[in-house]
Design an enzyme around this catalytic site. Structure first.
Site, PDB file in Angstrom:
ATOM      1  N   ASP A 315     -35.728  21.878 -91.931  1.00 41.87           N
ATOM      2  CA  ASP A 315     -35.978  23.309 -91.922  1.00 41.87           C
ATOM      3  C   ASP A 315     -34.705  23.971 -92.441  1.00 41.87           C
ATOM      4  O   ASP A 315     -33.644  23.347 -92.464  1.00 41.87           O
ATOM      5  CB  ASP A 315     -36.298  23.766 -90.498  1.00 41.87           C
ATOM      6  CG  ASP A 315     -36.426  25.270 -90.390  1.00 41.87           C
ATOM      7  OD1 ASP A 315     -37.171  25.845 -91.200  1.00 41.87           O
ATOM      8  OD2 ASP A 315     -35.757  25.852 -89.518  1.00 41.87           O
ATOM      9  N   ASP A 507     -35.455  23.642 -85.735  1.00 42.25           N
ATOM     10  CA  ASP A 507     -35.316  24.306 -84.444  1.00 42.25           C
ATOM     11  C   ASP A 507     -36.289  25.472 -84.422  1.00 42.25           C
ATOM     12  O   ASP A 507     -36.850  25.845 -85.439  1.00 42.25           O
ATOM     13  CB  ASP A 507     -33.872  24.788 -84.190  1.00 42.25           C
ATOM     14  CG  ASP A 507     -33.535  26.053 -84.950  1.00 42.25           C
ATOM     15  OD1 ASP A 507     -34.121  26.268 -86.029  1.00 42.25           O
ATOM     16  OD2 ASP A 507     -32.686  26.829 -84.476  1.00 42.25           O
ATOM     17  N   ASP A 511     -41.046  25.219 -85.698  1.00 41.48           N
ATOM     18  CA  ASP A 511     -40.840  23.824 -86.061  1.00 41.48           C
ATOM     19  C   ASP A 511     -41.451  22.854 -85.056  1.00 41.48           C
ATOM     20  O   ASP A 511     -41.512  21.660 -85.323  1.00 41.48           O
ATOM     21  CB  ASP A 511     -39.338  23.522 -86.172  1.00 41.48           C
ATOM     22  CG  ASP A 511     -38.689  24.268 -87.318  1.00 41.48           C
ATOM     23  OD1 ASP A 511     -39.332  24.388 -88.365  1.00 41.48           O
ATOM     24  OD2 ASP A 511     -37.548  24.737 -87.157  1.00 41.48           O
TER      25      ASP A 511
END
Length: 633
Positions: A315, A507, A511
């Site tokens: 991410d 995080d 996610d």
């Protein structure tokens, strides 16, 4: 009392281990009292009882098409009973049950429910009564489409809806990954799970709680977690060949010698203790090593997958970047200076409720800039603030807001992921401040560390726009980018990756589903949402991206040591079996020799704790946080 409760809980969870320890204690008491025959009957009877239980489990495994090390363990227990090696019988039982308990303990840590995620889900909604303007608190599940909901400052939006208020600012970072606040106008959609800014807002519900974005994320996490296949025990992969070879040697020894005792003597030294205990010990050592490095690994199977990983997915916001907007540049217009523009902007932003105001003030304080106070300041919601300091009028805000006061204002050039705050003084454009979600200093080094460990396929999945995503990917060396992703898009993207196992690093709530569906989910838990930590296989407790690559290094080291221990046990056992087959090792001596083999493999497995190795070698150095630079671009 606490220790007794803990022991009682452990005994209920692992009854065979507890019973084995109890039988051993009773046996010692009997032996001290001279009842050696009683010890033999006790140990032998208990061993056969456990062998019967394991035989039932073995049959069930065979029906499912799975063959483990249990068959050889059962055979070894029966053989030791037949040759009178009852102490070896009890040791085999303890190794068998203790190894299973160690593995069960490791696996159970990976099966935590999503209680924290569910607790974070909005439970109460402030519903506005029609035509009365009164507010009543109702369970979020009772909100119907069309209801008007009041969302107070810093509260979580309970259901999806459209904004009724004229303007409002929302933090959607936990949903979309975008760290900068999102401005919404009347009629714009608002997602459940987003956090309201500093001013109250009203929202008209467009979906019930169960059909809203946040609940859909929870459903994705639960579905993904349930779809994960169980991990095959490492030792079981060697069970069939080791069992076959052991029985073959024992059978040949019996056949050529004509003595059935020779069969039992071979099997005494063929006990599968090295297979049963060395791998769990190595895994527990690896998990302990990881914990010392601020890495929580939820089970030995996770370490095994980490060791075999071939693709890593990141991410962006809060993972490759810090997830907190900071001022990265001040661009003054002549005759103003950088320090003057920063001082004026920060002084005015003291009277703003906008979320970026704190970033401007923090930058000024970091540079030692003194702020000025005033009693003449006013804010235009979601647009900017105007403050008078002596004879100077200072305006700070969006470009459209500043152009109304300083027609000479012009847009400042921005890179991906940047946002500009504009400043005017007495109707003249004074310059701009550029805010950005700063890239982690060790992000590029972390990608290189993954490549050095054989994880060379790198992917970024983000809710940000493509220019921002590609800009960050180019800086750190990521090869593939997929932008504008919602949580469901990320799940589908990870499922489509062919080079597996796949690591997902992220995080935040957005996610959580993709962390659960990845082969190995790694959550940056130092400041990430609890949902991410609960659905992940690995949680990084420190705000240090490099620990993700270190987790792979620990996994590879752990599996290497576990395999070394298994092969050490197999080779030593094979040597003893050959010697026993020719009659060189009596049963009693064989039992003692086998315990030395067990000790050797356990001591080797304990190397997985790796304290000196971590002290001597750091995967990626932990950088210090640098102060932002305000150099002119």
């Amino acid at each position: 009392m606490l220790s007794m409760r803990t022991f009682a809980h452990a005994a209920r969870r692992y009854p065979i281990v507890a019973a084995t320890i109890l039988v051993a204690v009773v046996g010692v008491v009997l032996w001290l009292s001279g009842e050696t025959a009683g010890v033999r009957w006790l140990f032998s009877g208990f061993g056969l009882f456990v062998a019967g239980i394991e035989a039932v489990g073995m049959v069930r495994q065979l029906r499912r098409g799975s063959f483990g090390i249990d068959f050889l363990a059962i055979t070894a227990i029966v053989a030791t009973v037949l040759v009178g090696e009852y102490i070896a019988t009890l040791i085999i039982v303890l190794m068998l049950s203790g190894g299973a308990a160690l593995e069960d303990y490791a696996v159970s840590r990976a099966k935590r429910e999503l209680d924290s995620l569910l607790k974070r889900a909005p439970q109460i909604a402030h519903r506005v009564r029609d035509g009365q303007g009164e507010v009543e608190d109702v369970p979020a599940g009772r909100v119907q489409v069309g209801d008007v909901i009041l969302v107070r400052p810093a509260e979580i939006v309970p259901v999806d809806g459209d904004l009724v208020s004229e303007t409002a600012s929302f933090d959607e970072s936990s949903l979309t990954g975008e760290s900068l606040p999102v401005e919404r106008g009347s009629g714009d959609p608002v997602l459940s799970g987003s956090i309201n800014g500093t001013a109250a807002a009203t929202v008209r519900a467009t979906a019930t709680a169960s059909n809203s974005q946040y609940q859909q994320i929870i459903a994705l996490v639960e579905e993904a977690a349930a779809s994960k296949a169980p991990v095959v025990r490492l030792a079981d992969r060697y069970a069939v060949p080791f069992t076959a070879v052991s029985l073959a040697i024992a059978g040949l020894a019996w056949f050529f010698s004509g003595d059935p005792a020779r069969f039992a003597e071979v099997l005494v030294v063929a006990t599968p203790c090295p297979l049963l205990i060395s791998a769990p010990v190595a895994f527990m050592g690896g998990m302990s090593r990881a914990a010392r490095n601020g890495i929580i690994v939820k089970g030995g199977g996770v370490l095994e997958k980490l060791a075999r990983a071939r693709t890593v997915v990141f991410d962006k916001t809060g993972t490759l970047t810090h997830g907190q907007p900071t001022i990265v540049a001040v661009r003054p217009e002549h005759p103003f200076t950088e320090r003057e523009v920063l001082a004026l902007a920060a002084s005015a932003e003291q009277y703003s409720s906008h979320v970026l105001a704190a970033s401007v003030i923090a930058a000024a304080r970091d540079q030692g800039v003194e702020l000025t106070s005033t009693e003449q300041a006013g804010e235009v919601a979601a647009r900017g603030v105007v403050a008078r300091f002596g004879e100077r009028e200072v305006s700070v805000g969006k470009l459209s807001f500043i152009i109304d006061r300083a027609p000479d204002a012009a847009a400042t050039p921005l890179d991906g992921g940047e946002l500009a705050i504009y400043v005017a003084v007495d109707g003249k454009f004074a310059g701009s401040l550029v805010a950005s979600d700063r890239l982690r200093d060790n992000a590029k080094a972390t990608i290189a560390a993954f490549a050095a460990r054989g994880v060379r396929d790198t992917v970024m999945l983000t809710g940000d726009a493509r220019p921002t995503a590609e800009h960050i990917a180019g800086l750190v060396g990521i090869t593939r980018v997929q932008s504008d992703c919602l949580p469901g898009d990320k799940v589908n993207a990870v499922k489509a990756i062919s080079r597996r196992p796949v690591i997902m690093v992220g995080d935040g709530v957005n996610d959580a589903p993709v962390l659960a569906v990845a082969d190995i989910g790694i959550a940056m838990g130092a400041r990430g949402a609890t949902a991410a930590s609960e659905s992940a296989d690995v949680v990084i407790l420190l705000d240090d991206l490099s620990r993700t690559a270190r987790a792979v290094a620990i996994g590879q080291d752990t599996i290497r040591i576990a395999l070394q221990s298994i092969w050490l046990g197999i080779i030593l056992s094979l040597g003893l079996m050959v010697a026993a087959a020719f009659g060189f090792i009596p049963a009693t001596a064989g039992a003692l020799a086998q315990e030395l083999v067990d000790l050797a493999t356990i001591l080797n497995a304990l190397r997985a704790i790796g304290g000196r190795r971590d002290a001597a070698r750091s995967a990626v150095a932990v950088p210090g946080r640098a102060a932002p630079s305000f150099a002119r671009d």
